[in-house]
Scaffold this active site. Structure first.
Site, PDB file in Angstrom:
ATOM      1  N   LYS A  23     -13.637  -7.808 -49.282  1.00 45.97           N
ATOM      2  CA  LYS A  23     -13.251  -9.035 -48.571  1.00 45.97           C
ATOM      3  C   LYS A  23     -14.420 -10.033 -48.511  1.00 45.97           C
ATOM      4  O   LYS A  23     -14.251 -11.205 -48.816  1.00 45.97           O
ATOM      5  CB  LYS A  23     -12.791  -8.710 -47.137  1.00 45.97           C
ATOM      6  CG  LYS A  23     -11.593  -7.779 -47.062  1.00 45.97           C
ATOM      7  CD  LYS A  23     -11.158  -7.511 -45.632  1.00 45.97           C
ATOM      8  CE  LYS A  23     -12.199  -6.810 -44.765  1.00 45.97           C
ATOM      9  NZ  LYS A  23     -12.568  -5.450 -45.227  1.00 45.97           N
ATOM     10  N   ARG A  98      -7.150  -8.057 -37.228  1.00 48.63           N
ATOM     11  CA  ARG A  98      -7.163  -6.625 -37.514  1.00 48.63           C
ATOM     12  C   ARG A  98      -6.144  -5.871 -36.667  1.00 48.63           C
ATOM     13  O   ARG A  98      -6.025  -4.657 -36.814  1.00 48.63           O
ATOM     14  CB  ARG A  98      -8.550  -6.067 -37.217  1.00 48.63           C
ATOM     15  CG  ARG A  98      -9.410  -5.853 -38.463  1.00 48.63           C
ATOM     16  CD  ARG A  98     -10.814  -5.550 -37.972  1.00 48.63           C
ATOM     17  NE  ARG A  98     -11.586  -4.736 -38.851  1.00 48.63           N
ATOM     18  CZ  ARG A  98     -12.579  -5.202 -39.611  1.00 48.63           C
ATOM     19  NH1 ARG A  98     -12.851  -6.478 -39.664  1.00 48.63           N
ATOM     20  NH2 ARG A  98     -13.291  -4.373 -40.338  1.00 48.63           N
ATOM     21  N   ARG A 137     -23.515  -0.157 -50.353  1.00 48.53           N
ATOM     22  CA  ARG A 137     -23.584  -1.596 -50.005  1.00 48.53           C
ATOM     23  C   ARG A 137     -24.911  -1.998 -49.380  1.00 48.53           C
ATOM     24  O   ARG A 137     -25.454  -1.324 -48.536  1.00 48.53           O
ATOM     25  CB  ARG A 137     -22.459  -1.906 -49.010  1.00 48.53           C
ATOM     26  CG  ARG A 137     -22.642  -3.244 -48.299  1.00 48.53           C
ATOM     27  CD  ARG A 137     -21.369  -3.777 -47.714  1.00 48.53           C
ATOM     28  NE  ARG A 137     -20.815  -2.964 -46.651  1.00 48.53           N
ATOM     29  CZ  ARG A 137     -19.633  -3.218 -46.055  1.00 48.53           C
ATOM     30  NH1 ARG A 137     -18.907  -4.244 -46.473  1.00 48.53           N
ATOM     31  NH2 ARG A 137     -19.191  -2.442 -45.107  1.00 48.53           N
ATOM     32  N   ARG A 171     -26.290  -1.871 -43.452  1.00 51.34           N
ATOM     33  CA  ARG A 171     -25.697  -1.850 -42.122  1.00 51.34           C
ATOM     34  C   ARG A 171     -25.755  -0.449 -41.521  1.00 51.34           C
ATOM     35  O   ARG A 171     -25.471   0.534 -42.197  1.00 51.34           O
ATOM     36  CB  ARG A 171     -24.245  -2.327 -42.193  1.00 51.34           C
ATOM     37  CG  ARG A 171     -24.152  -3.833 -42.181  1.00 51.34           C
ATOM     38  CD  ARG A 171     -22.786  -4.343 -42.507  1.00 51.34           C
ATOM     39  NE  ARG A 171     -21.692  -3.645 -41.837  1.00 51.34           N
ATOM     40  CZ  ARG A 171     -20.411  -3.899 -42.057  1.00 51.34           C
ATOM     41  NH1 ARG A 171     -20.063  -4.846 -42.922  1.00 51.34           N
ATOM     42  NH2 ARG A 171     -19.482  -3.228 -41.432  1.00 51.34           N
ATOM     43  N   ARG A 182     -13.673   4.136 -39.272  1.00 44.19           N
ATOM     44  CA  ARG A 182     -13.244   2.775 -39.622  1.00 44.19           C
ATOM     45  C   ARG A 182     -11.996   2.822 -40.485  1.00 44.19           C
ATOM     46  O   ARG A 182     -11.098   1.979 -40.368  1.00 44.19           O
ATOM     47  CB  ARG A 182     -14.382   2.026 -40.318  1.00 44.19           C
ATOM     48  CG  ARG A 182     -15.460   1.615 -39.320  1.00 44.19           C
ATOM     49  CD  ARG A 182     -16.805   1.399 -39.963  1.00 44.19           C
ATOM     50  NE  ARG A 182     -16.825   0.317 -40.902  1.00 44.19           N
ATOM     51  CZ  ARG A 182     -17.768   0.163 -41.832  1.00 44.19           C
ATOM     52  NH1 ARG A 182     -18.755   1.033 -41.924  1.00 44.19           N
ATOM     53  NH2 ARG A 182     -17.720  -0.848 -42.654  1.00 44.19           N
TER      54      ARG A 182
HETATM   55  P1  ADP Z   1     -15.646  -5.700 -47.259  1.00 44.59           P
HETATM   56  O1  ADP Z   1     -16.093  -7.071 -46.819  1.00 44.59           O
HETATM   57  O2  ADP Z   1     -14.183  -5.640 -47.570  1.00 44.59           O
HETATM   58  O3  ADP Z   1     -16.060  -4.630 -46.300  1.00 44.59           O
HETATM   59  P2  ADP Z   1     -17.663  -6.027 -49.398  1.00 44.59           P
HETATM   60  O4  ADP Z   1     -17.295  -7.326 -50.020  1.00 44.59           O
HETATM   61  O5  ADP Z   1     -18.848  -6.000 -48.517  1.00 44.59           O
HETATM   62  O6  ADP Z   1     -16.373  -5.398 -48.643  1.00 44.59           O
HETATM   63  O7  ADP Z   1     -17.851  -4.974 -50.576  1.00 44.59           O
HETATM   64  C1  ADP Z   1     -18.278  -3.636 -50.302  1.00 44.59           C
HETATM   65  C2  ADP Z   1     -19.290  -3.203 -51.365  1.00 44.59           C
HETATM   66  O8  ADP Z   1     -18.614  -3.042 -52.624  1.00 44.59           O
HETATM   67  C3  ADP Z   1     -20.412  -4.198 -51.621  1.00 44.59           C
HETATM   68  O9  ADP Z   1     -21.584  -3.456 -51.905  1.00 44.59           O
HETATM   69  C4  ADP Z   1     -19.952  -4.986 -52.851  1.00 44.59           C
HETATM   70  O10 ADP Z   1     -21.059  -5.448 -53.631  1.00 44.59           O
HETATM   71  C5  ADP Z   1     -19.136  -3.950 -53.612  1.00 44.59           C
HETATM   72  N1  ADP Z   1     -17.947  -4.508 -54.283  1.00 44.59           N
HETATM   73  C6  ADP Z   1     -17.144  -5.517 -53.867  1.00 44.59           C
HETATM   74  N2  ADP Z   1     -16.127  -5.713 -54.741  1.00 44.59           N
HETATM   75  C7  ADP Z   1     -16.269  -4.770 -55.717  1.00 44.59           C
HETATM   76  C8  ADP Z   1     -15.533  -4.454 -56.911  1.00 44.59           C
HETATM   77  N3  ADP Z   1     -14.434  -5.113 -57.263  1.00 44.59           N
HETATM   78  N4  ADP Z   1     -15.983  -3.441 -57.675  1.00 44.59           N
HETATM   79  C9  ADP Z   1     -17.105  -2.751 -57.317  1.00 44.59           C
HETATM   80  N5  ADP Z   1     -17.839  -3.002 -56.215  1.00 44.59           N
HETATM   81  C10 ADP Z   1     -17.434  -4.001 -55.417  1.00 44.59           C
HETATM   82  P1  ADP Z   2     -15.908  -3.929 -42.846  1.00 48.47           P
HETATM   83  O1  ADP Z   2     -15.162  -4.947 -43.617  1.00 48.47           O
HETATM   84  O2  ADP Z   2     -16.843  -3.139 -43.671  1.00 48.47           O
HETATM   85  O3  ADP Z   2     -15.032  -3.082 -41.964  1.00 48.47           O
HETATM   86  P2  ADP Z   2     -16.764  -5.873 -40.817  1.00 48.47           P
HETATM   87  O4  ADP Z   2     -18.078  -6.535 -40.927  1.00 48.47           O
HETATM   88  O5  ADP Z   2     -15.540  -6.678 -41.050  1.00 48.47           O
HETATM   89  O6  ADP Z   2     -16.859  -4.625 -41.782  1.00 48.47           O
HETATM   90  O7  ADP Z   2     -16.623  -5.214 -39.355  1.00 48.47           O
HETATM   91  C1  ADP Z   2     -17.617  -4.385 -38.812  1.00 48.47           C
HETATM   92  C2  ADP Z   2     -17.181  -3.883 -37.449  1.00 48.47           C
HETATM   93  O8  ADP Z   2     -17.026  -5.017 -36.555  1.00 48.47           O
HETATM   94  C3  ADP Z   2     -15.825  -3.186 -37.415  1.00 48.47           C
HETATM   95  O9  ADP Z   2     -15.942  -1.805 -37.708  1.00 48.47           O
HETATM   96  C4  ADP Z   2     -15.396  -3.433 -35.959  1.00 48.47           C
HETATM   97  O10 ADP Z   2     -16.078  -2.583 -35.066  1.00 48.47           O
HETATM   98  C5  ADP Z   2     -15.910  -4.840 -35.703  1.00 48.47           C
HETATM   99  N1  ADP Z   2     -14.904  -5.881 -36.053  1.00 48.47           N
HETATM  100  C6  ADP Z   2     -14.994  -6.834 -37.026  1.00 48.47           C
HETATM  101  N2  ADP Z   2     -13.909  -7.625 -37.029  1.00 48.47           N
HETATM  102  C7  ADP Z   2     -13.103  -7.165 -36.023  1.00 48.47           C
HETATM  103  C8  ADP Z   2     -11.819  -7.541 -35.529  1.00 48.47           C
HETATM  104  N3  ADP Z   2     -11.126  -8.561 -36.078  1.00 48.47           N
HETATM  105  N4  ADP Z   2     -11.306  -6.819 -34.502  1.00 48.47           N
HETATM  106  C9  ADP Z   2     -11.979  -5.807 -33.935  1.00 48.47           C
HETATM  107  N5  ADP Z   2     -13.179  -5.388 -34.357  1.00 48.47           N
HETATM  108  C10 ADP Z   2     -13.749  -6.053 -35.400  1.00 48.47           C
END
Ligand code: ADP
Ligand code: ADP
Ligand code: ZN
Length: 228
Positions: A23, A98, A137, A171, A182
């Protein structure tokens, strides 16, 4: 693409998907391509924790455990940010909503301004891929550009391609125990939003198992149609 000319025409896009689906990566690409503002509630909450605000203090332990922060806190933080002037050009929501309560609150916030969602895009990855993505990541501490140990390395090791920064961060919640929590929270509380947005005819599904460039071109095509 041509920049929204009035606030009511500003595109509102949602990226849905489990942790690690991509995302944040895709939101940054769409932000640059379409001149939208990326709004990540995860980033907003991490900033609140770092600042030691009341919201940050309440969120910290929940985030460390991999649970969802309370709807009230997240909706307030998102609502404040959405009211900033730069968001008038259109936003891409990354990690919000979410829960169904958050989705309904968003509909209300937008309705007050005569706006509505253009598309809710579900990035679909399987659970094993998500764990692999999260465990490798890291991000640039200066500009937030995302990287991965295996899938997206900077051209020069340890140096950000985007800004030249050399301080890379991982992180605290990207560890195997928290990831399991999660993922559970995603399936129990967030996945039902796929049905919610499908009910409005706003849902778009994207196969997010491929490479970053292919997914971003699929997303770009959807965004073009949804904001035309
Ligand atoms: P999210 O915001 O949904 O938690 P991220 O964009 O942070 O996910 O992506 C999670 C990890 O996977 C990051 O280290 C990113 O560089 C990697 N990543 C994102 N998209 C892809 C993909 N299509 N293929 C492989 N790795 C990816
Ligand atoms: P990822 O895409 O890897 O789950 P985020 O950075 O979006 O990571 O979120 C990290 C943490 O922040 C989540 O595990 C949750 O604890 C909190 N969080 C983020 N967005 C929300 C939301 N919309 N509602 C509730 N908790 C959230
Ligand atoms: Zn950088």
């Amino acid at each position: 693409m041509d920049g929204a000319s009035s606030p009511t025409a500003a595109p509102i896009l949602i990226l849905l998907g489990p942790p690690g689906a991509g995302k944040g990566t895709q939101a940054r690409i769409l932000q640059d391509k379409f001149g939208l503002v990326q709004l990540s509630t995860g980033d907003l909450l991490r900033a609140a924790v770092a600042a030691g605000s009341d919201a940050g203090k309440a969120a910290k332990a929940v985030m460390e455990a991999g649970g969802l922060v309370s709807d009230d806190i997240v909706i307030a933080i998102l609502g404040d940010r959405l009211a900033d002037a730069d968001c008038a050009k259109g936003v891409i929501l990354d990690g919000f909503p979410r829960t169904t309560v958050q989705a309904e609150a968003l509909d209300d916030l937008l309705a007050e301004k005569g706006q509505k969602i253009n598309a809710a895009i579900s990035l679909e990855v399987d659970d094993a891929e998500m764990v692999t993505r999260i465990s490798g990541r890291y991000t640039c501490g200066a500009c937030g550009e995302g990287y991965h140990d295996s899938f997206k390395q900077p051209k020069a090791e340890g140096v950000c391609d985007n800004c030249g920064g050399t301080e890379m961060k991982r992180r605290a919640d990207d560890n195997p125990e928290t990831v399991a929590q999660r993922l559970e929270a995603y399936h129990a509380q967030t996945a039902p939003l796929i049905t919610y947005y499908d009910g409005f005819g706003a849902l778009q599904r994207v196969d997010a198992m491929g490479d970053i460039g292919k997914i971003s071109s699929d997303l770009g095509a959807i965004v073009k149609v949804a904001t035309a």
